[in-house]
Design an enzyme around this catalytic site. Structure first.
Site, PDB file in Angstrom:
ATOM      1  N   TRP A 236       0.810  -1.216   0.000  1.00 38.16           N
ATOM      2  CA  TRP A 236       0.000   0.000   0.000  1.00 38.16           C
ATOM      3  C   TRP A 236       0.852   1.279   0.000  1.00 38.16           C
ATOM      4  O   TRP A 236       0.349   2.341   0.313  1.00 38.16           O
ATOM      5  CB  TRP A 236      -0.921   0.013   1.221  1.00 38.16           C
ATOM      6  CG  TRP A 236      -2.086  -0.920   1.102  1.00 38.16           C
ATOM      7  CD1 TRP A 236      -3.337  -0.618   0.653  1.00 38.16           C
ATOM      8  CD2 TRP A 236      -2.133  -2.314   1.433  1.00 38.16           C
ATOM      9  NE1 TRP A 236      -4.151  -1.727   0.667  1.00 38.16           N
ATOM     10  CE2 TRP A 236      -3.444  -2.784   1.148  1.00 38.16           C
ATOM     11  CE3 TRP A 236      -1.197  -3.216   1.937  1.00 38.16           C
ATOM     12  CZ2 TRP A 236      -3.833  -4.109   1.355  1.00 38.16           C
ATOM     13  CZ3 TRP A 236      -1.581  -4.523   2.144  1.00 38.16           C
ATOM     14  CH2 TRP A 236      -2.884  -4.958   1.851  1.00 38.16           C
ATOM     15  N   CYS A 272      -7.179  -4.448  -1.586  1.00 43.13           N
ATOM     16  CA  CYS A 272      -8.402  -5.138  -1.140  1.00 43.13           C
ATOM     17  C   CYS A 272      -9.264  -5.676  -2.278  1.00 43.13           C
ATOM     18  O   CYS A 272      -9.755  -6.805  -2.206  1.00 43.13           O
ATOM     19  CB  CYS A 272      -9.204  -4.250  -0.213  1.00 43.13           C
ATOM     20  SG  CYS A 272     -10.049  -2.857  -1.014  1.00 43.13           S
ATOM     21  N   HIS A 331     -13.603  -0.397   1.031  1.00 44.85           N
ATOM     22  CA  HIS A 331     -12.945  -1.684   1.269  1.00 44.85           C
ATOM     23  C   HIS A 331     -13.810  -2.778   0.650  1.00 44.85           C
ATOM     24  O   HIS A 331     -15.039  -2.718   0.692  1.00 44.85           O
ATOM     25  CB  HIS A 331     -12.766  -1.940   2.768  1.00 44.85           C
ATOM     26  CG  HIS A 331     -12.058  -3.223   3.063  1.00 44.85           C
ATOM     27  ND1 HIS A 331     -10.804  -3.509   2.561  1.00 44.85           N
ATOM     28  CD2 HIS A 331     -12.420  -4.315   3.779  1.00 44.85           C
ATOM     29  CE1 HIS A 331     -10.430  -4.710   2.969  1.00 44.85           C
ATOM     30  NE2 HIS A 331     -11.397  -5.217   3.704  1.00 44.85           N
ATOM     31  N   ASP A 354     -13.115 -12.179   4.145  1.00 43.88           N
ATOM     32  CA  ASP A 354     -12.223 -11.117   3.674  1.00 43.88           C
ATOM     33  C   ASP A 354     -10.793 -11.638   3.559  1.00 43.88           C
ATOM     34  O   ASP A 354     -10.124 -11.864   4.568  1.00 43.88           O
ATOM     35  CB  ASP A 354     -12.274  -9.940   4.646  1.00 43.88           C
ATOM     36  CG  ASP A 354     -11.603  -8.698   4.097  1.00 43.88           C
ATOM     37  OD1 ASP A 354     -10.919  -8.805   3.063  1.00 43.88           O
ATOM     38  OD2 ASP A 354     -11.757  -7.628   4.698  1.00 43.88           O
ATOM     39  N   ASN A 394     -20.013  -0.077  11.170  1.00 40.69           N
ATOM     40  CA  ASN A 394     -20.704   0.639  12.247  1.00 40.69           C
ATOM     41  C   ASN A 394     -19.817   1.462  13.171  1.00 40.69           C
ATOM     42  O   ASN A 394     -20.350   2.173  14.033  1.00 40.69           O
ATOM     43  CB  ASN A 394     -21.477  -0.361  13.122  1.00 40.69           C
ATOM     44  CG  ASN A 394     -22.734  -0.872  12.458  1.00 40.69           C
ATOM     45  OD1 ASN A 394     -23.602  -0.098  12.080  1.00 40.69           O
ATOM     46  ND2 ASN A 394     -22.824  -2.182  12.290  1.00 40.69           N
ATOM     47  N   ASP A 396     -17.430   4.307  14.914  1.00 38.77           N
ATOM     48  CA  ASP A 396     -17.544   5.759  14.937  1.00 38.77           C
ATOM     49  C   ASP A 396     -16.150   6.352  14.824  1.00 38.77           C
ATOM     50  O   ASP A 396     -15.174   5.788  15.333  1.00 38.77           O
ATOM     51  CB  ASP A 396     -18.198   6.215  16.243  1.00 38.77           C
ATOM     52  CG  ASP A 396     -18.704   7.638  16.157  1.00 38.77           C
ATOM     53  OD1 ASP A 396     -18.941   8.116  15.036  1.00 38.77           O
ATOM     54  OD2 ASP A 396     -18.856   8.274  17.214  1.00 38.77           O
ATOM     55  N   TYR A 512      -6.738   5.097  -1.200  1.00 36.25           N
ATOM     56  CA  TYR A 512      -8.076   4.665  -0.821  1.00 36.25           C
ATOM     57  C   TYR A 512      -8.141   4.184   0.622  1.00 36.25           C
ATOM     58  O   TYR A 512      -9.212   4.148   1.227  1.00 36.25           O
ATOM     59  CB  TYR A 512      -8.570   3.570  -1.773  1.00 36.25           C
ATOM     60  CG  TYR A 512      -8.136   2.174  -1.397  1.00 36.25           C
ATOM     61  CD1 TYR A 512      -8.991   1.315  -0.727  1.00 36.25           C
ATOM     62  CD2 TYR A 512      -6.861   1.694  -1.718  1.00 36.25           C
ATOM     63  CE1 TYR A 512      -8.609   0.036  -0.382  1.00 36.25           C
ATOM     64  CE2 TYR A 512      -6.466   0.426  -1.387  1.00 36.25           C
ATOM     65  CZ  TYR A 512      -7.339  -0.404  -0.709  1.00 36.25           C
ATOM     66  OH  TYR A 512      -6.952  -1.665  -0.368  1.00 36.25           O
ATOM     67  N   ARG A 576     -13.780  15.350   3.058  1.00 38.85           N
ATOM     68  CA  ARG A 576     -14.447  14.733   1.914  1.00 38.85           C
ATOM     69  C   ARG A 576     -13.404  14.261   0.923  1.00 38.85           C
ATOM     70  O   ARG A 576     -12.416  14.945   0.662  1.00 38.85           O
ATOM     71  CB  ARG A 576     -15.395  15.729   1.246  1.00 38.85           C
ATOM     72  CG  ARG A 576     -16.137  15.162   0.038  1.00 38.85           C
ATOM     73  CD  ARG A 576     -17.286  16.026  -0.372  1.00 38.85           C
ATOM     74  NE  ARG A 576     -17.963  15.507  -1.559  1.00 38.85           N
ATOM     75  CZ  ARG A 576     -19.075  16.001  -2.064  1.00 38.85           C
ATOM     76  NH1 ARG A 576     -19.652  17.050  -1.485  1.00 38.85           N
ATOM     77  NH2 ARG A 576     -19.637  15.466  -3.140  1.00 38.85           N
TER      78      ARG A 576
END
Length: 681
Positions: A236, A272, A331, A354, A394, A396, A512, A576
């Site tokens: 990566w 990925c 991903h 995965d 999910n 945060d 990414y 963003r």
């Protein structure tokens, strides 16, 4: 008593059997069948004659190096009058003076793999070998899928789409899965035999090959090479000089062929979507219905606290910290269809796995399979790796600012995780949004109950941040590679008091996986005045001459805007990601495509940059179009505004709908993707 049968040869009727078992795309030169479904063969007799009700014999099937009946890797079964349900059995379907035709049935839970077949009548006579696969057409098989369109998409389709880009700009890229191309089935079976569980205990491993849950977990571990002689090396850091950039792959075929022919030396490099696509190829090849999933704004939670913490300095530079937690732009993983007899009821259907090496699971770099239903319901004790996948959709994100005096403060930041979970639609090239399979609607009572069950305290305590100062980022309608464009920080004062603020607004090249690179545009306004209920729009010009040397081949730029209230010291952050659109590749098919007849395609694109393109190469591939090979065509330099163009020839081998997948690379314009659906008559 009838005389022993002397067999001169065995006809496996490969063409008829393979067509009936939906394996003929692998070819018809060897027998490839699916469990739970009968297949036929004919024994041509040298001497002796079969007499119904008098002649007796048995057949023996064996798989693996330690075949034995206790492990269900060996079975001996005598000739019977009718098939025996859920067991190996053989019946005589036709006979004459010189031949005997047999119908052989396997149980729907038989171990998959290579089998030897022997004829036993006083002595054992080796016949032929065959390959047994999962059977999603068989109601008794644990991978049974009762919809023909879905079977065509998730088992038989050799090409598809994988979604990349950003959650605001989902970009489909065609992928050649190629599970029926030459050498792929052998590579997939070799993958099973190279896995550490087989090498440590071949008998135990082969005995578990009846289970798609077990096979999926093995494939998840073997597609990466972190613990074993797996298929792909991940990288990566944008340094791919000793291999192939992950962005340059357009299919799984060359990857698996290279791994197989290079004595299982890992192929360089994957990320990925490449790991997921290769995993999908292997699982489809073995007969497990599978699809590639893209989760936008995907959390990588290494400490299982469902919180991703990020730290910035006062100049909006990301500060490295000990945690490897991050939010990936997107991903990809794999979903496979199967029952889960190892779990309580309610968890059959799609299972997420995965192959990308992220965290260890039971000592190996693998993940899943975990029922998608368990993720939606917050059932985090369900096997395998439910907490990690739950966090991906999910978790945060919490951001802190570290000031020059050493103090740090939590910033107001509205984070979204697990957006627009996507896959290719059945029988179409449309994006299917499957977020509802993983999550209840945001703010619903069901969502709150799931968070309570999962002990997701951060989400339960989250407050509305719309009051007070607010900031968001807007972008221009078109942001194309090579162009200059504006982006905007929109700041709003929702208070009854005037505000004096500092605004820092910057653009940085990004990968990414959320790693940020070189800055390619910034603005620092020290005195931004906002009246009560006033909204201001602050532009930032992003210029090609600045971002051209910074941007990676993923065409991503991360925008970040930080607003600091001088009065309260509050810091409000907005971020963003934007994707710069590549020029379209035009593909023109010349003439009428027909199977086994040479055809041509004209492929072109316009150079959109203000500089010449050097080292230009078009790469083309397609299942049953390019004979399992990649066609590479180098062309001369292309001046600004001029057309890069090439004419290629290939010979389709099968009729049907195929995808011709194209990739263009040059010194400045890299990994431009395109495809065209081709109907072969």
């Amino acid at each position: 008593m009838a005389a022993d049968l002397e067999i001169s040869r065995c006809d496996l009727q490969c063409e008829v059997n393979n067509v009936n078992h939906h394996t003929d795309l692998n070819g018809t030169d060897r027998l490839i069948v699916r469990r739970g479904q009968a297949f036929t063969l004919t024994l041509h007799l040298q001497s002796g004659q079969f007499e119904l009700g008098v002649s007796t014999f048995s057949l023996v099937v064996e798989t693996g190096p330690c075949a034995n009946e206790a492990s269900k890797t060996k079975a001996e079964f005598v000739l019977s009058e009718s098939p025996v349900e859920n067991s190996w059995s053989v019946v005589a379907s036709h006979h004459d003076e010189y031949s005997l035709s047999l119908s052989i049935s396997s149980p729907p839970n038989a171990c998959i793999g290579r089998y030897s077949l022997s004829f036993k009548q006083n002595r054992s006579i080796p016949l032929e070998d065959f390959i047994l696969l999962f059977n999603p057409w068989c109601p008794g098989d644990s991978v049974y899928m009762n919809d023909e369109d879905s079977l065509s998409e998730y088992v038989l389709a050799q090409d598809g789409l994988i979604f990349r880009g950003t959650h605001k700009s989902t970009i489909p890229a065609a992928w050649n899965f190629g599970q029926f191309e030459p050498g792929i089935l052998d590579a997939c079976l070799r993958l099973l035999d190279e896995n550490p569980k087989f090498l440590n205990n071949a008998d135990r491993d082969c005995s578990k090959r009846c289970s798609p849950v077990y096979i999926t977990r093995v494939v998840s571990a073997m597609v990466n090479c972190n613990d074993d002689k797996g298929v792909l090396t991940g990288r990566w850091d944008n340094n791919y000089k000793d291999g192939v950039s992950p962005m340059s792959w357009n299919g799984s075929v060359e990857i698996l062929q290279d791994w197989d022919t290079m004595s299982c030396k890992p192929v360089k490099y994957g990320q990925c979507w490449v790991f997921a696509a290769v995993g999908c190829t292997v699982l489809r090849c073995l007969g497990i219905p599978s699809r590639v999933i893209t989760n936008y704004l995907s959390a990588h939670d290494t400490n299982s606290n469902l919180v991703i913490e990020r730290y910035f300095d006062e100049n909006l530079r990301l500060i490295p910290n000990k945690s490897k937690d991050m939010i990936w732009n997107f991903h990809c993983w794999v979903e496979s269809w199967m029952t889960r007899p190892d779990l309580k009821s309610g968890f059959d259907g799609w299972q997420a796995s995965d192959p990308t090496p992220q965290e260890r699971s039971e000592g190996a770099y693998c993940c899943g399979p975990v029922p998608v239903r368990a993720i939606k319901e917050g059932e985090l004790t369900v096997k395998y790796d439910a907490p990690f996948v739950f966090a991906e959709v999910n978790a945060d994100e919490v951001c802190f600012i570290k000031r020059k005096d050493g103090t740090q403060e939590k910033m107001h930041f509205t984070a979204k995780v697990g957006e627009k979970i996507s896959t290719k639609g059945v029988g179409s090239d449309k994006r299917e949004d499957i977020t509802h399979l993983y999550k209840y609607p945001e703010g619903s009572d069901e969502e709150r109950k799931v968070f309570e069950k999962a002990n997701h305290q951060n989400k339960l305590l989250k407050e509305d941040t719309e009051e007070g100062l607010n900031i968001k980022i807007k972008v221009s309608q078109e942001m194309k590679m090579g162009s200059d464009f504006d982006v905007f920080a929109v700041i709003t004062n929702n208070t009854p008091m005037a505000k004096l603020c500092r605004l820092m607004f910057c653009a940085r090249a990004a990968c990414y996986n959320s790693v940020m690179g070189i800055e390619c545009g910034s603005k620092d306004l020290l005195n931004v005045q906002l009246q009560p209920n006033e909204e201001k729009q602050i532009p930032l010009r992003v210029i090609y001459s600045k971002y051209c040397h910074a941007i990676t081949d993923q065409n991503l730029i991360k925008l970040a805007a930080l607003l600091i209230d001088y009065g309260t010291k509050d810091a409000i952050l907005a971020m963003r990601d934007i994707y710069l659109e590549n020029p379209p590749i035009k593909i023109k098919i010349l003439g009428e495509p027909k199977a086994n007849r040479k055809m041509a395609a004209e492929i072109s694109l316009i150079n959109p940059l203000s500089e010449s393109l050097d080292d230009c190469t078009f790469c083309m591939e397609g299942a049953n179009l390019t004979q399992g090979k990649i066609i590479r065509e180098k062309i001369s330099p292309v001046a600004p505004g001029q057309e890069a163009k090439v004419k290629v020839y290939f010979c389709p081998t099968k009729a049907g709908l195929r995808k011709l997948v194209v990739d263009f690379n040059s010194n400045r314009l890299r990994d431009v993707k395109g495809y065209r659906n081709v109907i072969i008559a």
